[in-house]
Design an enzyme around this catalytic site. Structure first.
Site, PDB file in Angstrom:
ATOM      1  N   GLU A 236       0.796  -1.143   0.101  1.00 52.91           N
ATOM      2  CA  GLU A 236      -0.080  -0.005   0.086  1.00 52.91           C
ATOM      3  C   GLU A 236       0.764   1.281  -0.054  1.00 52.91           C
ATOM      4  OE1 GLU A 236      -3.675   0.236   1.381  1.00 52.91           O
ATOM      5  OE2 GLU A 236      -3.716  -1.470   2.738  1.00 52.91           O
ATOM      6  N   CYS A 270      -1.836   9.386   3.117  1.00 54.54           N
ATOM      7  CA  CYS A 270      -1.700   8.864   1.779  1.00 54.54           C
ATOM      8  C   CYS A 270      -3.021   9.438   1.031  1.00 54.54           C
ATOM      9  CB  CYS A 270      -1.686   7.318   1.702  1.00 54.54           C
ATOM     10  SG  CYS A 270      -2.748   6.582   3.025  1.00 54.54           S
TER      11      CYS A 270
HETATM   12  P1  NAD Z   1       8.982   4.795   3.760  1.00 57.33           P
HETATM   13  O1  NAD Z   1       8.806   3.881   2.546  1.00 57.33           O
HETATM   14  O2  NAD Z   1      10.040   5.710   3.883  1.00 57.33           O
HETATM   15  O3  NAD Z   1       8.883   3.789   5.229  1.00 57.33           O
HETATM   16  C1  NAD Z   1       8.060   2.803   5.471  1.00 57.33           C
HETATM   17  C2  NAD Z   1       8.518   1.731   6.231  1.00 57.33           C
HETATM   18  O4  NAD Z   1       9.578   1.162   5.388  1.00 57.33           O
HETATM   19  C3  NAD Z   1       9.366   2.253   7.513  1.00 57.33           C
HETATM   20  O5  NAD Z   1       9.170   1.360   8.566  1.00 57.33           O
HETATM   21  C4  NAD Z   1      10.936   2.201   7.057  1.00 57.33           C
HETATM   22  O6  NAD Z   1      11.938   1.901   8.021  1.00 57.33           O
HETATM   23  C5  NAD Z   1      10.758   0.981   6.157  1.00 57.33           C
HETATM   24  N1  NAD Z   1      11.858   0.623   5.238  1.00 57.33           N
HETATM   25  C6  NAD Z   1      12.763   1.684   4.773  1.00 57.33           C
HETATM   26  N2  NAD Z   1      13.531   1.269   3.871  1.00 57.33           N
HETATM   27  C7  NAD Z   1      13.072  -0.276   3.515  1.00 57.33           C
HETATM   28  C8  NAD Z   1      13.833  -1.486   2.840  1.00 57.33           C
HETATM   29  N3  NAD Z   1      14.720  -1.373   2.140  1.00 57.33           N
HETATM   30  N4  NAD Z   1      13.093  -2.678   3.186  1.00 57.33           N
HETATM   31  C9  NAD Z   1      12.094  -2.829   4.019  1.00 57.33           C
HETATM   32  N5  NAD Z   1      11.306  -1.848   4.747  1.00 57.33           N
HETATM   33  C10 NAD Z   1      12.090  -0.320   4.534  1.00 57.33           C
HETATM   34  O7  NAD Z   1       7.585   5.607   3.766  1.00 57.33           O
HETATM   35  P2  NAD Z   1       6.892   6.607   5.244  1.00 57.33           P
HETATM   36  O8  NAD Z   1       7.792   7.812   5.001  1.00 57.33           O
HETATM   37  O9  NAD Z   1       7.335   5.987   6.531  1.00 57.33           O
HETATM   38  O10 NAD Z   1       5.671   6.745   4.829  1.00 57.33           O
HETATM   39  C11 NAD Z   1       5.308   7.603   3.759  1.00 57.33           C
HETATM   40  C12 NAD Z   1       4.682   7.053   2.844  1.00 57.33           C
HETATM   41  O11 NAD Z   1       3.770   5.933   3.028  1.00 57.33           O
HETATM   42  C13 NAD Z   1       4.012   7.948   1.929  1.00 57.33           C
HETATM   43  O12 NAD Z   1       3.987   7.575   0.419  1.00 57.33           O
HETATM   44  C14 NAD Z   1       2.287   7.601   1.825  1.00 57.33           C
HETATM   45  O13 NAD Z   1       1.556   7.644   1.122  1.00 57.33           O
HETATM   46  C15 NAD Z   1       2.353   6.091   2.283  1.00 57.33           C
HETATM   47  N6  NAD Z   1       1.235   5.658   2.868  1.00 57.33           N
HETATM   48  C16 NAD Z   1       0.478   4.758   2.025  1.00 57.33           C
HETATM   49  C17 NAD Z   1      -0.881   4.378   2.720  1.00 57.33           C
HETATM   50  C18 NAD Z   1      -1.774   3.486   1.788  1.00 57.33           C
HETATM   51  O14 NAD Z   1      -2.547   2.973   2.778  1.00 57.33           O
HETATM   52  N7  NAD Z   1      -1.525   3.406   0.605  1.00 57.33           N
HETATM   53  C19 NAD Z   1      -0.842   4.836   3.842  1.00 57.33           C
HETATM   54  C20 NAD Z   1      -0.051   5.530   4.865  1.00 57.33           C
HETATM   55  C21 NAD Z   1       1.061   5.735   4.255  1.00 57.33           C
END
Ligand code: NAD
Length: 524
Positions: A236, A270
């Site tokens: 997501e 999001c």
């Molecule tokens: P992010 O991708 O930076 O991080 C998300 C998670 O992934 C964190 O826990 C991070 O530590 C982890 N992570 C980072 N690198 C990784 C890797 N290589 N492998 C596995 N995990 C890793 O996102 P963010 O800044 O925390 O969140 C914001 C984003 O989330 C926005 O793009 C937003 O739209 C999206 N979001 C989407 C939804 C949805 O339902 N579609 C809901 C909430 C947020």
């Protein structure tokens, strides 16, 4: 070696130092997964009602500790406590209640259809089995509600979960996990604290599915890691929601709805309104109303700060790019560090007509509404659908049935008519997207397609020595197969169908005899 996660120790809401949280060492992660895996088998054998009863207790704990949870979420993310209470605490209580209610029926084995003539004396049962051990990797913008939307049904369905909260909200993650203390067998819910390296290690560990919510850039890495291990992932990802305003809309409600949809959680949602396409006839009036409603927002009370300095610099970069391309800043447009908003950004309205501009094309994740005037609804739909994202979208019109028809034309996982994105808080409604928003589904029974897998159990009560399709292969078997093809639709006209049935009836006893004797029919 310790994980390199750097946890924010300063609250974006108050500027105060928060308790340091230790990262999980990278070496410990596969061990946590392996403990979860060992515990999962036994957990899945616990009867469903007992699993539900155990997990259901978390609902009371969430609601009882509502204020404490909301305060911590406020401290770590900066969002107003009202938002934390409504969107995180109450929504999560509902999530537990919803799954406790629907799972007994949803996970009931279902009888599979099977044609008794072709497959005599057989019955098939489809069981929905737990997927196994799940890696659940979550972002910081809804640090309490989002993980629970997956963890609660996953556990009730018999999975084990290893949960990695965002490195920006580790304390909320720890509190969330502690709510399950004493309710589950050891190891069924594990926690990994850390940043991207910890997430990557979790994906590379022995998990059966990764449920990931976060940015498309990280989602891509998760998908690659899962592809390497040939395990599924549910992603997501980001959004760039469009709100389409038709000339007949109730402009007062529309402006208020758009401003809430864009500014809630300081736009770090999001499903935030990140583009407005308004029919030119009402563009001026709607824009004035949006500007007035935006200017009335109180920084720190209605709109919190951005959660991180990195997020604020994205917002600054997008607004600067819009200005440079001739976009008109009608409200806000600057960072501000007032009390209660250490990483604040003034709620902003920008008039712009440039689909390639970062403010219109990329996810901003900040309190900014870009408004674009369009000639008509066709242009609005074309522009809305041109995004590489497709999470939610809204259509604002007094003609609800026209809105419903238009909704079916939008490239989005959720479309709301005369409202925006609030359904993310409703446990019974699917939350999902298209394109680079990913294919993950949370909410509603559709989420079970990720969290469980179907297992067919076929029961055969046929005592015959051989099945029709077993050896020996003979000319009679070939004729019989052709007769079945004719009967099932290959024959044309009534005459054709009657002679196909007669041929079939004539061939069946011959084939039976072959099967009894194990030899081709004498006539052949
Ligand atoms: P992010 O991708 O930076 O991080 C998300 C998670 O992934 C964190 O826990 C991070 O530590 C982890 N992570 C980072 N690198 C990784 C890797 N290589 N492998 C596995 N995990 C890793 O996102 P963010 O800044 O925390 O969140 C914001 C984003 O989330 C926005 O793009 C937003 O739209 C999206 N979001 C989407 C939804 C949805 O339902 N579609 C809901 C909430 C947020």
């Amino acid at each position: 070696m310790a994980s390199e996660a750097v946890f924010a120790t300063t609250s974006p809401a108050t500027g105060e130092e928060l308790e340091a949280i230790e990262a999980t060492t990278l070496e410990a992660i596969p061990e946590i997964v392996s403990r979860a895996r060992d515990a999962q088998e036994k957990w899945a054998e616990v009867p469903l009602e007992k699993r539900i009863k155990a997990v259901e207790k978390v609902k009371h704990r969430i609601l009882e500790r509502a204020e404490e949870i909301a305060k911590l979420v406020h401290l770590e993310t900066g969002k107003p406590e009202e938002e934390a209470l409504l969107g995180e605490v109450l929504a999560s209580g509902d999530v537990v209640g919803y799954w406790a209610e629907v799972l007994p029926e949803e996970l009931e084995p279902e009888e599979a259809e099977i044609d008794a003539l072709s497959y005599p004396k057989k019955s098939g049962w489809i069981h929905r089995e737990a997927r196994g051990t799940l890696g659940v990797i979550m972002p910081w913008n809804f640090p309490f509600a989002l993980p629970l939307r997956t963890i609660v049904p996953a556990l009730m369905a018999g999975n084990a979960v290893v949960f990695k909260p965002s490195e920006l909200t580790p304390r909320t993650g720890r509190l969330l996990a502690s709510l399950f203390d004493g309710l589950l067998p050891d190891g069924v819910l594990g926690v990994v604290q850390g940043g991207g390296d910890a997430g990557a290690r979790l994906c590379a560990s022995d998990v059966d599915l990764v449920v990931f919510t976060g940015s498309p850039a990280t989602g891509r890495k998760v998908a690659h890691a899962c592809a390497d291990r040939l395990v599924p992932c549910a992603l997501e990802l980001g959004g760039k929601d469009a709100a389409i305003v038709l000339a007949d809309a109730d402009l007062e409600r529309t402006a208020n709805g758009i401003v809430w949809g864009a500014m809630m959680n300081a736009g770090q949602n999001c499903g935030a309104v990140e583009r407005v396409y308004v029919e030119s006839k009402v563009a001026k009036e709607l824009t004035e109303k949006i500007v007035a409603a935006t200017k009335a927002l109180r920084l720190g009370t209605d709109v919190g700060p951005l959660t991180s300095a990195a997020q604020r610099s994205v917002v600054e970069r997008h607004v600067t790019a819009a200005k440079e391309a001739g976009g008109q800043i009608l409200a806000g447009g600057e960072s501000v560090d007032e009390k209660g908003a250490k990483l604040g950004y003034r709620p902003t309205v920008v008039k712009i007509d440039d689909e390639k501009n970062p403010l219109v094309a990329e996810e901003t994740f900040g309190p900014v509404v870009p408004i674009t005037e369009v000639a008509d609804v066709e242009e609005a739909i074309k522009r809305a659908n041109a995004s590489r994202y497709g999470l939610t979208a809204s259509i604002w019109t007094k003609d609800v049935s026209a809105g419903e028809k238009l909704a079916r034309r939008l490239r989005a996982g959720v479309v709301t008519v005369n409202n925006h994105s609030f359904t993310g808080a409703i446990a019974s409604m699917p939350w999902t997207g298209v394109g680079e928003t990913g294919w993950g589904v949370t909410g509603s029974v559709h989420a079970l397609d990720h969290l469980t897998r179907p297992r067919l159990v076929l029961l055969d009560r046929n005592r015959a020595k051989r099945e029709t399709w077993w050896y020996p292969y003979t000319p009679t078997l070939k004729k019989l197969a052709l007769a079945f093809a004719a009967v099932r639709g290959g024959a044309t006209g009534i005459g054709g169908r009657v002679s196909a049935v007669l041929a079939l009836l004539g061939l069946l006893p011959k084939r039976m005899k072959e099967l009894r004797t194990g030899k081709p029919a004498a006539s052949e």
